[in-house]
Motif scaffolding. Structure first.
Motif, PDB file in Angstrom:
ATOM      1  N   LEU A  27       0.820  -1.206   0.000  1.00  0.00           N
ATOM      2  CA  LEU A  27       0.000   0.000   0.000  1.00  0.00           C
ATOM      3  C   LEU A  27       0.857   1.261   0.000  1.00  0.00           C
ATOM      4  CD1 LEU A  27      -3.036  -0.858   2.290  1.00  0.00           C
ATOM      5  CD2 LEU A  27      -2.689  -1.234  -0.143  1.00  0.00           C
ATOM      6  N   TRP A  28       2.023   1.209   0.625  1.00  0.00           N
ATOM      7  CA  TRP A  28       2.905   2.384   0.586  1.00  0.00           C
ATOM      8  C   TRP A  28       3.374   2.637  -0.855  1.00  0.00           C
ATOM      9  CZ3 TRP A  28       7.931   3.484  -0.862  1.00  0.00           C
ATOM     10  CH2 TRP A  28       8.434   4.725  -0.431  1.00  0.00           C
ATOM     11  N   CYS A  29       3.758   1.586  -1.564  1.00  0.00           N
ATOM     12  CA  CYS A  29       4.183   1.741  -2.960  1.00  0.00           C
ATOM     13  C   CYS A  29       3.018   2.184  -3.835  1.00  0.00           C
ATOM     14  CB  CYS A  29       4.764   0.432  -3.469  1.00  0.00           C
ATOM     15  SG  CYS A  29       6.271  -0.105  -2.623  1.00  0.00           S
ATOM     16  N   LEU A  30       1.827   1.699  -3.536  1.00  0.00           N
ATOM     17  CA  LEU A  30       0.661   2.125  -4.297  1.00  0.00           C
ATOM     18  C   LEU A  30       0.374   3.605  -4.074  1.00  0.00           C
ATOM     19  CD1 LEU A  30      -1.816   1.492  -6.043  1.00  0.00           C
ATOM     20  CD2 LEU A  30      -3.005   0.767  -3.956  1.00  0.00           C
ATOM     21  N   THR A  31       0.551   4.068  -2.859  1.00  0.00           N
ATOM     22  CA  THR A  31       0.360   5.491  -2.581  1.00  0.00           C
ATOM     23  C   THR A  31       1.355   6.348  -3.352  1.00  0.00           C
ATOM     24  OG1 THR A  31      -0.454   4.940  -0.372  1.00  0.00           O
ATOM     25  CG2 THR A  31       0.223   7.209  -0.745  1.00  0.00           C
ATOM     26  N   GLN A  32       2.596   5.911  -3.398  1.00  0.00           N
ATOM     27  CA  GLN A  32       3.605   6.668  -4.146  1.00  0.00           C
ATOM     28  C   GLN A  32       3.275   6.699  -5.642  1.00  0.00           C
ATOM     29  OE1 GLN A  32       5.961   8.450  -2.550  1.00  0.00           O
ATOM     30  NE2 GLN A  32       4.915   7.674  -0.722  1.00  0.00           N
ATOM     31  N   ALA A  33       2.737   5.614  -6.163  1.00  0.00           N
ATOM     32  CA  ALA A  33       2.364   5.599  -7.574  1.00  0.00           C
ATOM     33  C   ALA A  33       1.221   6.562  -7.860  1.00  0.00           C
ATOM     34  CB  ALA A  33       1.986   4.178  -7.994  1.00  0.00           C
ATOM     35  N   VAL A  34       0.323   6.706  -6.904  1.00  0.00           N
ATOM     36  CA  VAL A  34      -0.790   7.640  -7.084  1.00  0.00           C
ATOM     37  C   VAL A  34      -0.296   9.078  -7.004  1.00  0.00           C
ATOM     38  CG1 VAL A  34      -2.968   8.444  -6.095  1.00  0.00           C
ATOM     39  CG2 VAL A  34      -2.491   5.997  -6.229  1.00  0.00           C
ATOM     40  N   VAL A  35       0.610   9.358  -6.074  1.00  0.00           N
ATOM     41  CA  VAL A  35       1.095  10.724  -5.899  1.00  0.00           C
ATOM     42  C   VAL A  35       1.858  11.199  -7.136  1.00  0.00           C
ATOM     43  CG1 VAL A  35       2.658  12.166  -4.546  1.00  0.00           C
ATOM     44  CG2 VAL A  35       1.148  10.544  -3.389  1.00  0.00           C
ATOM     45  N   THR A  36       2.611  10.315  -7.770  1.00  0.00           N
ATOM     46  CA  THR A  36       3.395  10.717  -8.937  1.00  0.00           C
ATOM     47  C   THR A  36       2.527  11.002 -10.160  1.00  0.00           C
ATOM     48  OG1 THR A  36       3.719   8.379  -9.494  1.00  0.00           O
ATOM     49  CG2 THR A  36       5.425   9.459  -8.182  1.00  0.00           C
ATOM     50  N   ARG A  37       1.230  10.684 -10.087  1.00  0.00           N
ATOM     51  CA  ARG A  37       0.355  10.946 -11.236  1.00  0.00           C
ATOM     52  C   ARG A  37      -0.025  12.422 -11.348  1.00  0.00           C
ATOM     53  NH1 ARG A  37       0.482   7.735 -15.260  1.00  0.00           N
ATOM     54  NH2 ARG A  37      -1.586   8.487 -15.885  1.00  0.00           N
ATOM     55  N   THR A  38       0.509  13.263 -10.469  1.00  0.00           N
ATOM     56  CA  THR A  38       0.230  14.693 -10.569  1.00  0.00           C
ATOM     57  C   THR A  38       0.750  15.260 -11.887  1.00  0.00           C
ATOM     58  OG1 THR A  38       0.507  14.813  -8.175  1.00  0.00           O
ATOM     59  CG2 THR A  38       0.454  16.888  -9.351  1.00  0.00           C
ATOM     60  N   ALA A  39       1.867  14.733 -12.342  1.00  0.00           N
ATOM     61  CA  ALA A  39       2.451  15.225 -13.588  1.00  0.00           C
ATOM     62  C   ALA A  39       1.759  14.667 -14.830  1.00  0.00           C
ATOM     63  CB  ALA A  39       3.944  14.866 -13.636  1.00  0.00           C
ATOM     64  N   PHE A  40       0.768  13.785 -14.637  1.00  0.00           N
ATOM     65  CA  PHE A  40       0.101  13.161 -15.781  1.00  0.00           C
ATOM     66  C   PHE A  40      -1.365  13.565 -15.877  1.00  0.00           C
ATOM     67  CE2 PHE A  40       3.699  10.504 -14.785  1.00  0.00           C
ATOM     68  CZ  PHE A  40       4.242  10.211 -16.034  1.00  0.00           C
ATOM     69  N   GLY A  41      -1.730  14.671 -15.224  1.00  0.00           N
ATOM     70  CA  GLY A  41      -3.070  15.209 -15.424  1.00  0.00           C
ATOM     71  C   GLY A  41      -4.044  14.994 -14.293  1.00  0.00           C
ATOM     72  N   LEU A  42      -3.699  14.227 -13.267  1.00  0.00           N
ATOM     73  CA  LEU A  42      -4.621  14.045 -12.148  1.00  0.00           C
ATOM     74  C   LEU A  42      -4.591  15.289 -11.261  1.00  0.00           C
ATOM     75  CD1 LEU A  42      -4.323  10.365 -10.866  1.00  0.00           C
ATOM     76  CD2 LEU A  42      -6.057  11.394 -12.327  1.00  0.00           C
ATOM     77  N   SER A  43      -5.752  15.752 -10.876  1.00  0.00           N
ATOM     78  CA  SER A  43      -5.832  16.931 -10.017  1.00  0.00           C
ATOM     79  C   SER A  43      -5.439  16.570  -8.589  1.00  0.00           C
ATOM     80  CB  SER A  43      -7.242  17.521 -10.051  1.00  0.00           C
ATOM     81  OG  SER A  43      -8.181  16.587  -9.546  1.00  0.00           O
TER      82      SER A  43
END
Length: 210
Positions: A16-32
């Motif tokens: 879950l920690w790695c999954l959280t990091q993957a979600v946070v890095t999506r800021t540069a790909f258009g996620l608000s």
């Protein structure tokens, strides 16, 4: 001395920690940022709930909740239901937003088959149902059968009291029976089975008048 293998709870927290990091890095790909905060909060709540329950199970202090015997509160005291969460509408809703999350879905699916994880689920299936099913829903993973929601069978419907159907009166013949005082030759005449054409039948409804 070799390092001990991580427990199921530690592996779960690491995924879950790695999954959280993957979600946070999506800021540069258009996620608000508000959407990312909602997803991270959902993952964090599941992670913390599982960690608390796993610690209590390993310490031997876990006790399943008992249903309260008090009657339900009247409708005036009950709190209004919160609005439905927009993230939980579609099975696997996180994968289109974070395509790399499919890797963590496979890791969660493998961990759920681990014997150590199976022991935790068997010890508290009701309490672990919500956090585990929440993660399985977002990652398009089928949860194990032990976490299936209980089915509430509907009580059988009482039989309906159908009123008896009224008996239909026999239809009158086209011609009345031959009276006894009629001539003898009339008693031997055959009865008509159909009404002659051009003459309205007495069984038909009279035409409507303007």
């Amino acid at each position: 001395m070799p390092n001990p293998s991580p427990t199921a709870a530690e592996t779960f927290a690491s995924i879950l920690w790695c999954l959280t990091q993957a979600v946070v890095t999506r800021t540069a790909f258009g996620l608000s940022q508000p959407l990312i905060n909602l997803i991270v909060t959902r993952i964090r709540d599941a992670k913390q709930a599982f960690a608390r329950l796993a610690a209590r199970i390993e310490a031997g202090t876990y006790a399943p909740r008992r249903r309260a015997s008090t009657p339900p509160r009247p409708p005036a005291v009950q709190k209004p239901r919160p609005p439905p969460n927009p993230l939980a509408r579609k099975f696997g809703w996180l994968l289109p937003l974070v395509p790399g999350a499919v890797v963590f879905g496979g890791q969660i699916e493998t961990l759920l088959r681990d014997p150590g994880m199976a022991e935790l689920l068997a010890a508290a299936p009701v309490s672990l149902r919500r956090p585990i099913r929440s993660l399985c829903w977002m990652l398009r993973v089928d949860p194990p059968g032990i976490l299936a929601r209980p089915k509430n069978p509907r009580p059988p419907r009482p039989p309906r009291d159908k009123p008896p159907r009224p008996k239909r009166e026999p239809l009158q013949p086209y011609y009345p029976p031959t009276p006894p005082e009629a001539p003898a030759w009339m008693h031997g005449m055959p009865r008509l089975t159909r009404w002659p054409k051009g003459i309205s039948s007495p069984r038909r409804r009279p035409p409507k008048t303007a």
